[in-house]
Design an enzyme around this catalytic site. Structure first.
Site, PDB file in Angstrom:
ATOM      1  CG  ASN A 272       0.003   0.271   2.412  1.00 41.05           C
ATOM      2  OD1 ASN A 272       0.808  -0.379   2.888  1.00 41.05           O
ATOM      3  ND2 ASN A 272      -0.599   1.000   3.404  1.00 41.05           N
ATOM      4  CB  CYS A 274       2.762   4.112   4.208  1.00 41.48           C
ATOM      5  SG  CYS A 274       2.061   5.890   4.226  1.00 41.48           S
ATOM      6  CD  GLU A 276       1.071   0.937   5.927  1.00 47.31           C
ATOM      7  OE1 GLU A 276      -0.254   1.295   6.087  1.00 47.31           O
ATOM      8  OE2 GLU A 276       1.935   1.468   5.592  1.00 47.31           O
TER       9      GLU A 276
END
Length: 769
Positions: A272, A274, A276
């Site tokens: 995704n 970011c 994570e």
């Protein structure tokens, strides 16, 4: 319910989360929001035959957990649960195959996801490299970066209408022939602005980097080697660019797939926005965070973790996130199918730095790193137990057979393929304030925040204010002094034991940032969002060491940010003496020469247009000169006063200066269009987002579309009562705040900070990853 919110948290809820009617008026209280979300999520129990009393009890438990701010789900859930839209997931990954059909089909899906409030991740690694021959047409391939630009442009167009701006992650494998071009594609910070980018590093690459052996670049279409290259050449460029402006990041793609819970479904290629949440194609994931800052109790004048309540909240949060999957309204059938096949959830934490302060433990210490492992292993253990219970009660995830949990003895019938994720918590940590973001250290102990009428308000970290008052050292003068740098480390009058505990992101050596990320990652199924902060004077070699350390400590990726490395960062820290050094004084004469505004004639004519805004009726006067060229703009609002009037006058002055200096009208208009305020309105079938947006629409109507001409029938003489002085411009209006300010919030004008791989506004909750 007893929902206690800070003033800032209430503003964020009002601006972004509370339900509104068709006129934009808020029709929901924060307590009603909590009840709306809890009721929607608890209603999933109907699918499994639970009775009304059982569902009501679960709803009450969810309400109690959220109203006490012990747990909050991701923003789409808070915004959309219990509403018609009903899209509750934060992140999605989509496949891009090497064909025009796939590229643009995925682009269509991306637009639908962004419209619903989600972020998207892609791997462009399957696309053939730039200048490769396309056999079906005889043409030449434009390469993955060209299509990433197309996706960026589409995101820019779609995001204007949503409640939450679309964000993307673009990933390219390190063995792709275009890896060097990809690494530098964001060298200009004003290009590809809706993407974070990461290089997918393989174990083979890292081994050859260590040994100094050549590395093959592979054409993904032919699967053949097109070139051998020294891996140091690639790695050096990645590090250099990350040092320059924080991008690209790195994900260790083989390590991610080493922990892929469902390998029979395929390899994970992307994450995704970011980084994570690694996901398979078309999977989505719902995220939520436990607020560690409130899960502690005071005994004998000391704080300690409330392990029993942490256990209860963890188990309840897993139940919440699992139910969310069942009530979610997915953007596409294939997303629903892929998501429900694995039922992945991502339970994380926020308030970590706040908890450490309560426990009197420095963030940059072995004790803190050890506690991170203890806390996260506890959460994962309890989450596993709850998922196992749910699996026995409701059934395992459909892709269970052949997963890592598929044991012959049947002892691990898990409900969810993954359970834990450390996600950015920029907005929900503001709602839960005082609560630090994710597992990040404090941003600043004290900083300046701009308020109306060019005034500055000193914001103080609540925990520091509490300690400072207990120790008898609190004063406004001290807080203002700390706000100059955000740190207490070199401030006289602050005791050493207080300095030891109250460390900020830039007080902490990068090694400690990496070690903290690695400590949490040990007990996180998915990945960990964490920014590795560097001071401005950090060297390229410092960044290289952090990248290598992250690999050595089994991190799944790394994102770095060197202070002031973004071109648009506002200078707003430092001592008064430092401010004098950067202050620029331009004389009025030089200013006139540079801009050369046309002098005002004695008589001028124009039009006045009435526009209904959320703040009242706005009257916009546009005057033209003898040649019919736009010359000046004035505004008047019926009920405006004080700050509103001054802001409108400021816009008028600046627009007038642009007209007189010959700046293109469309360029001025575009700067004002779609600026948003908390009180939008409707005018003749059009949404008026703010007074600035209203002015832009009048400029467009009168000057761009209608082309105001001298002596036209709708022109009326306007008596002049105003003047726009030609005044010198200085940098005095650059405000003080603290480190890592990377720009101005497009929603409220506050300071944007770089945290957790995102740009965030702590004033209104805006975030862009």
């Amino acid at each position: 319910m007893n929902l206690k919110l800070s003033e800032n948290a209430l503003k964020v809820l009002q601006r972004r989360y509370l339900k509104r009617d068709e006129q934009g008026k808020i029709i929901e209280t924060p307590d009603e929001l909590i009840k709306r979300v809890a009721g929607a999520i608890a209603s999933a129990e109907k699918i499994y035959g639970k009775n009304v009393n059982e569902i009501k009890k679960l709803e009450d438990d969810f309400c109690r957990m959220m109203s006490s701010l012990e747990f909050l789900p991701n923003s789409p859930c808070l915004m959309n649960a219990g509403k018609d839209l009903g899209q509750l997931s934060a992140c999605f990954t989509l496949p891009i195959e090497d064909s025009m059909e796939s590229i643009f089909e995925t682009l269509k899906v991306t637009s639908l996801i962004h419209k619903s409030g989600g972020g998207t991740g892609f791997s462009f690694s399957r696309l053939r490299p730039k200048n490769a021959v396309v056999r079906t047409t005889g043409g030449i391939a434009s390469g993955p970066i060209s299509f990433m630009r197309v996706y960026d442009a589409a995101t820019e167009a779609v995001k204007q209408g949503g409640t939450r701006r679309g964000a993307n992650m673009g990933i390219l494998r390190v063995d792709h022939p275009d890896v060097m071009e990809f690494t530098t594609c964001k060298e200009n910070n004003k290009q590809i602005t809706n993407f974070n980018i990461s290089i997918a590093i393989t174990d083979d690459f890292m081994k050859k980097l260590e040994k100094g052996e050549d590395f093959d670049l592979i054409d993904p279409h032919t699967h053949g080697s097109v070139k051998k290259i020294n891996p140091k050449e690639i790695f050096d460029l990645i590090v250099k660019q990350a040092h320059k402006n924080g991008e690209p990041g790195i994900i260790f793609i083989d390590r991610i797939n080493q922990y892929n819970p469902t390998p029979k479904l395929g390899n994970i290629e992307s994450t995704n926005p970011c980084g994570e949440q690694p996901l398979l194609p078309y999977e989505s994931c719902d995220l939520g965070s436990i607020n560690l800052s409130v899960l502690c109790k005071r005994t004998n004048s000391r704080y300690e973790i409330d392990w029993e309540r942490l256990k209860e909240v963890t188990r309840l949060a897993v139940h919440f996130l699992d139910n969310l999957i069942d009530v979610n309204k997915f953007p596409l059938p294939q997303i629903e199918k892929a998501t429900k096949a694995t039922r992945k959830i991502g339970l994380g934490v926020m308030g970590w730095a706040s908890l450490l302060i309560r426990l009197n433990i420095p963030y940059n210490s072995d004790e803190a790193v050890a506690l991170a492992e203890k806390v996260m292993s506890f959460i994962l253990n309890e989450a596993n137990k709850k998922s196992l219970e749910l699996g026995k009660e409701k059934g395992t995830f459909p892709a269970f057979k052949g997963s890592i949990y598929d044991k012959k003895d049947g002892s691990t019938k898990m409900r969810n393929a993954t359970l834990t994720t450390i996600a950015p918590t920029g907005t929900i940590s503001i709602i839960a304030s005082p609560c630090s973001s994710g597992i990040e250290p404090l941003f600043a102990i004290s900083y300046y925040r701009n308020v109306m009428d060019n005034d500055k308000l000193v914001e103080v970290e609540p925990l520091f204010e509490e300690v400072a008052k207990e120790r008898g050292i609190y004063s406004r003068e001290l807080m203002e002094k700390i706000a100059e740098s955000g740190s207490v480390q070199h401030i006289e009058g602050v005791p050493d034991d207080v300095k030891r505990i109250f460390v900020t992101a830039h007080d902490i050596a990068p090694e400690w940032h990496v070690r903290m990320q690695a400590a949490f990652q040990k007990y996180v199924h998915n990945a960990t969002s964490k920014t590795i902060n560097f001071p401005h004077e950090a060297t390229i070699e410092d960044v290289r060491k952090a990248y290598l350390l992250a690999y050595q400590l089994d991190c799944k990726g790394i994102t770095v940010y060197r202070d002031k490395s973004r071109e648009e960062q506002v200078l707003n820290i430092g001592s008064s003496e430092q401010k004098k050094d950067v202050k620029v004084q331009i004389s009025a004469e030089d200013y006139k020469k540079a801009i050369a505004p046309r002098p005002r004639p004695e008589v001028i004519i124009g039009t006045t247009t009435k526009v209904a805004t959320g703040c009242g009726n706005l009257y916009v006067t546009i005057n033209v000169d003898e040649e019919g060229q736009p010359f000046e703009l004035f505004t008047q609002m019926g009920k405006a006063g004080g700050c509103a009037a001054s802001q409108l006058e400021a816009i008028g002055r600046l627009v007038s200066l642009g007209f007189r200096a010959g700046i293109e009208v469309k360029a001025i208009m575009e700067q004002l269009r779609n600026i948003r305020c908390p009180s939008p309105s409707w005018e003749k079938g059009q949404r008026i987002f703010s007074c600035a947006d209203a002015i832009a629409r009048v400029v467009e109507r009168r000057l761009v579309n209608a082309q105001v001409v001298k002596n036209s029938l709708d022109v009326t003489p306007i008596p002049m009562k105003h003047s726009h002085a030609d005044e010198p411009v200085t940098s005095d209006n650059i405000s003080s705040a603290s480190v890592d300010i990377v720009g101005v919030c497009p929603d409220c004008g506050g300071a944007l900070r770089h945290e957790e791989g995102c740009m965030k506004c702590h004033a209104c909750g805006f975030s862009k990853c």
